[in-house]
Design an enzyme around this catalytic site. Sequence first.
Site, PDB file in Angstrom:
ATOM      1  CE  LYS A 104     -46.040 -10.890 -16.702  1.00 15.58           C
ATOM      2  NZ  LYS A 104     -45.500 -10.844 -15.388  1.00 15.58           N
TER       3      LYS A 104
ATOM      4  CG  ASP B 252     -46.953 -12.582  -7.575  1.00 14.26           C
ATOM      5  OD1 ASP B 252     -47.796 -12.441  -8.722  1.00 14.26           O
ATOM      6  OD2 ASP B 252     -46.268 -11.675  -7.698  1.00 14.26           O
TER       7      ASP B 252
ATOM      8  CE1 TYR C  55     -40.219  -7.002 -10.844  1.00 12.08           C
ATOM      9  CE2 TYR C  55     -41.928  -7.786 -12.149  1.00 12.08           C
ATOM     10  CZ  TYR C  55     -41.181  -6.758 -11.540  1.00 12.08           C
ATOM     11  OH  TYR C  55     -41.517  -5.641 -11.947  1.00 12.08           O
TER      12      TYR C  55
HETATM   13  C1  LIG Z   1     -45.421  -9.775 -14.205  1.00 16.68           C
HETATM   14  C2  LIG Z   1     -45.379 -10.000 -12.663  1.00 16.68           C
HETATM   15  C3  LIG Z   1     -45.728  -8.882 -11.914  1.00 16.68           C
HETATM   16  C4  LIG Z   1     -45.770  -7.561 -12.046  1.00 16.68           C
HETATM   17  O1  LIG Z   1     -47.014  -7.501 -13.089  1.00 16.68           O
HETATM   18  P1  LIG Z   1     -46.950  -6.014 -13.960  1.00 16.68           P
HETATM   19  O2  LIG Z   1     -48.391  -6.037 -14.548  1.00 16.68           O
HETATM   20  O3  LIG Z   1     -45.951  -6.074 -14.679  1.00 16.68           O
HETATM   21  O4  LIG Z   1     -47.022  -4.954 -13.029  1.00 16.68           O
HETATM   22  C5  LIG Z   1     -45.688  -9.395 -10.455  1.00 16.68           C
HETATM   23  N1  LIG Z   1     -45.659 -10.825 -10.169  1.00 16.68           N
HETATM   24  C6  LIG Z   1     -45.278 -11.677 -11.072  1.00 16.68           C
HETATM   25  C7  LIG Z   1     -45.068 -13.038 -10.743  1.00 16.68           C
HETATM   26  C8  LIG Z   1     -45.264 -11.284 -12.237  1.00 16.68           C
HETATM   27  O5  LIG Z   1     -44.715 -12.227 -13.255  1.00 16.68           O
END
Ligand SMILES: *Cc1c(COP(=O)(O)O)cnc(C)c1O
Length: 431
Positions: A267, A239, A144
């Site tokens: 995060k 990511d 994701y």
């Molecule tokens: C949570 C997450 C996102 C998205 O971040 P948001 O702050 O919710 O937009 C993107 N990539 C990874 C790996 C994530 O865990």
Amino acid sequence: MKRDKSAALYEKAKKYFPGGVNSPVRAFRSVGGTPLFIEKGKGSHIWDADGNEFIDYCCSWGPLILGHANEKVLAAVDKTMRNGTSFGAPTRLENELAELILGNNPYIEKLRFVSSGTEAVMSAIRLARGFTGRTKILKFEGCYHGHSDSLLVKAGSGLVTFGNTSSAGVPESFVKETIVVSLNNKQAVEEAFARFNQQIACVIIEPVPANNGLLLQDKEYLQYLRDMCTKNGTLLIFDEVISGFRIGFTGAAGYYNIQPDIITYGKIIGGGFPVGAYGAGKEIMSNVSPEGNVYQAGTLSGNPVAMAAGIAQLSECLKPGFYTSLEEKTNKLTKGITEASKLSTLNAQLFSIGSIFWIAFTDKNKIAAAEEIEADSMKHFRALYAGLLEQGIYLGPSGYEVGFIGEAHTDEDIQRTIAVFSETLQSVPIS
Ligand SMILES: *Cc1c(COP(=O)(O)O)cnc(C)c1O
């Protein structure tokens, strides 16, 4: 356990928001029942609107590595906001958070703060396209990367596919630029590079895939991706929105000692406030405006209150032994639950890395690709979830979500959680 007040709040919320929520998984659809409305949090515990107390392993989906309402974070936020909450002009705090990160992370030389993980990834992809002059991106099924258009794409059938959109509203023409392959599969990557020779701007991966179960990859596979990217003039994006500052201060790049070209964060970086960031070496970052011609901006980017929270939180993460202690607690928890599951008729396996853990109902001792998760096993999680919640254990409300351990979790929390798991696992229906 009374849930009347949460239920009434949810009824009201449904009038205001689609599905009653401002982010879909919060609606409890995959575990059934209605969401708890949270009133307050302190340390590792949260309280709902009916006054029920829970040990929290969701931790706002990862950001709260120090726990709720941490005194140091609160003090920094309070002090900062009394001088104004936003200026749309540079502040000293942006430098301080950047120094803290860059001074302790050899994998990036410059960064740019944004306001969410989605924004960080979206901007990193634009940067990769701008830098390489190529248009296609390669992503992995089960990873994701936020909700921007070109990343809401899931695999079709076949080894290498332009996926199908996983959301209405994403144009076909966007999907054509996103190649989707399975995790932990070299042949698919090989074939993608052969077919789209010189067209792939970047390969993007969660080096610790933790948004669709915990699909741990071998270091050797991540190194293979690094080598393939280097060979093909493609940028490798890690990511690390979830793994950054989580499995160590330097995230997965440091854990595996692999140098990606661009890294995204979110995060934990904002101490519980909306912050994201993307970083890279100086040469790549010099393409970002106003230095270069890849445009990216934000009204609240580098917000001083959020920066102060980030500084306070990351300063704690840098203290000696911080991550070792989290990992020890996590190991204690996963070991305890694994033992307990042996006494039950269900095979609950615990997968973990650092302070991230995932409960899967499976006989397999390794799950490294999304297709290996049995959708049917989620009914066991659903049953388990109801039991845990009733006994005061709060996990993210989906069997595909991971749990998090933070500094605030105590030995008592862990022991209690193991005891509740033991009891609940016995009562999870097998059929
Ligand atoms: C949570 C997450 C996102 C998205 O971040 P948001 O702050 O919710 O937009 C993107 N990539 C990874 C790996 C994530 O865990």
